[in-house]
Design a protein around this motif. Structure first.
Motif, PDB file in Angstrom:
ATOM      1  N   GLY A   1       0.833  -1.189   0.000  1.00  0.00           N
ATOM      2  CA  GLY A   1       0.000   0.000   0.000  1.00  0.00           C
ATOM      3  C   GLY A   1       0.869   1.240   0.000  1.00  0.00           C
ATOM      4  N   ASP A   2       0.414   2.272  -0.712  1.00  0.00           N
ATOM      5  CA  ASP A   2       1.142   3.529  -0.801  1.00  0.00           C
ATOM      6  C   ASP A   2       0.100   4.634  -0.778  1.00  0.00           C
ATOM      7  OD1 ASP A   2       2.571   5.798  -1.473  1.00  0.00           O
ATOM      8  OD2 ASP A   2       3.744   4.820  -3.039  1.00  0.00           O
ATOM      9  N   ALA A   3       0.151   5.491   0.243  1.00  0.00           N
ATOM     10  CA  ALA A   3      -0.862   6.537   0.388  1.00  0.00           C
ATOM     11  C   ALA A   3      -0.860   7.507  -0.784  1.00  0.00           C
ATOM     12  CB  ALA A   3      -0.657   7.291   1.702  1.00  0.00           C
ATOM     13  N   SER A   4       0.247   7.583  -1.518  1.00  0.00           N
ATOM     14  CA  SER A   4       0.286   8.453  -2.692  1.00  0.00           C
ATOM     15  C   SER A   4      -0.234   7.751  -3.947  1.00  0.00           C
ATOM     16  CB  SER A   4       1.721   8.945  -2.940  1.00  0.00           C
ATOM     17  OG  SER A   4       2.581   7.856  -3.244  1.00  0.00           O
ATOM     18  N   ASP A   5      -0.628   6.497  -3.806  1.00  0.00           N
ATOM     19  CA  ASP A   5      -1.197   5.708  -4.909  1.00  0.00           C
ATOM     20  C   ASP A   5      -2.582   5.226  -4.485  1.00  0.00           C
ATOM     21  OD1 ASP A   5      -1.835   3.971  -6.947  1.00  0.00           O
ATOM     22  OD2 ASP A   5      -0.336   2.459  -6.400  1.00  0.00           O
ATOM     23  N   PRO A   6      -3.631   6.036  -4.713  1.00  0.00           N
ATOM     24  CA  PRO A   6      -4.977   5.706  -4.213  1.00  0.00           C
ATOM     25  C   PRO A   6      -5.479   4.327  -4.648  1.00  0.00           C
ATOM     26  CG  PRO A   6      -4.921   7.971  -5.002  1.00  0.00           C
ATOM     27  CD  PRO A   6      -3.617   7.354  -5.396  1.00  0.00           C
ATOM     28  N   ASP A   7      -5.070   3.865  -5.832  1.00  0.00           N
ATOM     29  CA  ASP A   7      -5.543   2.569  -6.319  1.00  0.00           C
ATOM     30  C   ASP A   7      -5.058   1.410  -5.453  1.00  0.00           C
ATOM     31  OD1 ASP A   7      -6.846   3.835  -8.392  1.00  0.00           O
ATOM     32  OD2 ASP A   7      -5.228   3.526  -9.836  1.00  0.00           O
ATOM     33  N   SER A   8      -3.951   1.609  -4.731  1.00  0.00           N
ATOM     34  CA  SER A   8      -3.411   0.524  -3.905  1.00  0.00           C
ATOM     35  C   SER A   8      -4.127   0.398  -2.570  1.00  0.00           C
ATOM     36  CB  SER A   8      -1.914   0.752  -3.647  1.00  0.00           C
ATOM     37  OG  SER A   8      -1.709   1.841  -2.749  1.00  0.00           O
ATOM     38  N   LEU A   9      -4.910   1.416  -2.209  1.00  0.00           N
ATOM     39  CA  LEU A   9      -5.472   1.458  -0.858  1.00  0.00           C
ATOM     40  C   LEU A   9      -6.675   0.546  -0.684  1.00  0.00           C
ATOM     41  CD1 LEU A   9      -5.191   5.295  -0.173  1.00  0.00           C
ATOM     42  CD2 LEU A   9      -3.640   3.476   0.576  1.00  0.00           C
ATOM     43  N   ALA A  10      -7.433   0.293  -1.749  1.00  0.00           N
ATOM     44  CA  ALA A  10      -8.643  -0.535  -1.630  1.00  0.00           C
ATOM     45  C   ALA A  10      -8.310  -1.931  -1.129  1.00  0.00           C
ATOM     46  CB  ALA A  10      -9.372  -0.598  -2.970  1.00  0.00           C
TER      47      ALA A  10
ATOM     48  N   ALA B 214     -10.804   6.148   0.751  1.00  0.00           N
ATOM     49  CA  ALA B 214     -10.668   4.700   0.638  1.00  0.00           C
ATOM     50  C   ALA B 214     -11.149   4.000   1.910  1.00  0.00           C
ATOM     51  CB  ALA B 214      -9.204   4.334   0.352  1.00  0.00           C
ATOM     52  N   ALA B 215     -10.883   4.594   3.057  1.00  0.00           N
ATOM     53  CA  ALA B 215     -11.357   4.031   4.320  1.00  0.00           C
ATOM     54  C   ALA B 215     -12.880   4.039   4.378  1.00  0.00           C
ATOM     55  CB  ALA B 215     -10.766   4.806   5.498  1.00  0.00           C
ATOM     56  N   LYS B 216     -13.487   5.107   3.903  1.00  0.00           N
ATOM     57  CA  LYS B 216     -14.950   5.182   3.856  1.00  0.00           C
ATOM     58  C   LYS B 216     -15.506   4.102   2.940  1.00  0.00           C
ATOM     59  CE  LYS B 216     -19.088   7.061   4.260  1.00  0.00           C
ATOM     60  NZ  LYS B 216     -19.856   6.966   5.533  1.00  0.00           N
ATOM     61  N   ASP B 217     -14.906   3.945   1.780  1.00  0.00           N
ATOM     62  CA  ASP B 217     -15.371   2.936   0.819  1.00  0.00           C
ATOM     63  C   ASP B 217     -15.246   1.524   1.374  1.00  0.00           C
ATOM     64  OD1 ASP B 217     -15.846   5.027  -0.927  1.00  0.00           O
ATOM     65  OD2 ASP B 217     -13.986   4.731  -2.063  1.00  0.00           O
ATOM     66  N   ALA B 218     -14.275   1.319   2.280  1.00  0.00           N
ATOM     67  CA  ALA B 218     -14.036  -0.008   2.857  1.00  0.00           C
ATOM     68  C   ALA B 218     -14.800  -0.232   4.160  1.00  0.00           C
ATOM     69  CB  ALA B 218     -12.539  -0.199   3.103  1.00  0.00           C
ATOM     70  N   ASP B 219     -15.639   0.740   4.540  1.00  0.00           N
ATOM     71  CA  ASP B 219     -16.424   0.643   5.776  1.00  0.00           C
ATOM     72  C   ASP B 219     -15.551   0.553   7.030  1.00  0.00           C
ATOM     73  OD1 ASP B 219     -18.943   0.774   4.506  1.00  0.00           O
ATOM     74  OD2 ASP B 219     -18.864  -1.365   4.054  1.00  0.00           O
TER      75      ASP B 219
END
Length: 301
Positions: free
Chosen positions: A52-61, A96-101
């Motif tokens: 995971g990389d906070a500067s890469d939003p696609d990796s956060l899901a 991303a945290a919101k999307d992941a509940d």
């Protein structure tokens, strides 16, 4: 232990100064831990590594899937444009945290009064607090000053100045008061607010028992390390920019990081409220003992 077995905690920056101490403490308390890092194949700590990389939003899901609590320990102090980078990363992580509940984000921020006098570093930390919660996930913030522990940048500045200089040549900003906190206490407070309903959506100030100037911190560190204090020569013309170059000469801290830290050292950062004691009781460690522990860990490593 078992009361946390159903809670999986994501620790961002799991290989960093705070993260690598936090993950074993969480496992010891019975949490399931997922360690987010940009190099999961090299991770050798407790918990399950995930890219995971906070500067890469696609990796956060993927990193946040199935996570109940996320601990956010991300910053870009070594970058000239750290404010914009940190803002973008915090906004993406909160969404991303919101999307992941995710039900709670825990963030380690910086002390300092909201009076418009914050340095860029502290102002960025304050901005991140808001951006993490922008999408709607409750954020628990712990605001701290200098964290004293082996491997921390601020502590390394102190340790190397004391070690490398027979006498201390210091700028006038060393007269500013701060409230250092031991690494052990930071970890204790972080663990204590994770998955704690009373901590949701709240900001806590954390610090050790001692309010000290940076000069006093240097002198106490010298006394603990060498058994005696050092002569001090204050140099009023050492501006933050000159100070950062001077630090780069006498320590291994790079100029950009040093400058960003020094910019904050003219701001008084002390604890003004103690509500964290209601959630996580216990007496914090004094500065001299925190220094002793940091030096001992440094020798062992």
């Amino acid at each position: 232990m078992a009361q946390h077995a159903d809670t999986t905690v994501l620790v961002t920056g799991a290989t960093g100064f705070i993260g690598r101490r936090l993950t074993p403490a969480l496992v010891e308390r019975g949490f399931r831990v997922r360690a987010m890092t940009r190099r999961p194949e090299e991770y050798d700590g407790p918990g399950d590594p995930v890219y995971g990389d906070a500067s890469d939003p696609d990796s956060l899901a993927v990193a946040l899937e199935g996570i109940q609590v996320a601990v956010y320990l991300v910053h870009s102090l070594d970058s000239g444009d750290f404010e914009s980078r940190d803002a973008a990363a915090a906004r993406a992580f909160g969404q991303a945290a919101k999307d992941a509940d995710v039900r709670q984000i825990v963030y380690l921020g910086g002390l300092g009064a909201d009076d418009g006098q914050l340095s860029p570093h502290l102002r960025s930390r304050r901005q991140v607090e808001g951006l993490l919660g922008e999408a709607g996930v409750p954020v628990t913030v712990l605001r701290a000053a200098i964290v004293v522990g082996h491997g921390g940048v601020s502590w390394e500045l102190t340790r190397q100045l004391v070690k490398n200089l027979p006498a201390m040549v210091v700028p006038t900003w060393v007269r500013t008061r701060t409230q250092p906190i031991a690494l052990d206490d930071v970890v204790r407070y972080l663990v204590g607010v994770i998955d704690e309903p009373r901590a949701l959506g709240r900001v806590f100030e954390i610090g050790g028992p001692d309010q000290l100037t940076y000069l006093e911190m240097l002198q106490i560190a010298a006394e603990v390390r060498d058994g005696h204090r050092k002569p001090i020569l204050q140099v009023p013309f050492l501006t933050p920019r000159l100070s950062s170059y001077w630090l780069a000469l006498v320590t291994d801290v790079d100029v950009t990081t040093g400058r960003n830290l020094i910019d904050s050292m003219g701001t008084e950062v002390v604890v003004t409220e103690h509500s964290i004691r209601e959630i996580v009781p216990g007496e914090p460690i004094g500065y001299a003992e925190a220094v002793r522990r940091a030096l001992e860990e440094g020798r062992e490593s």
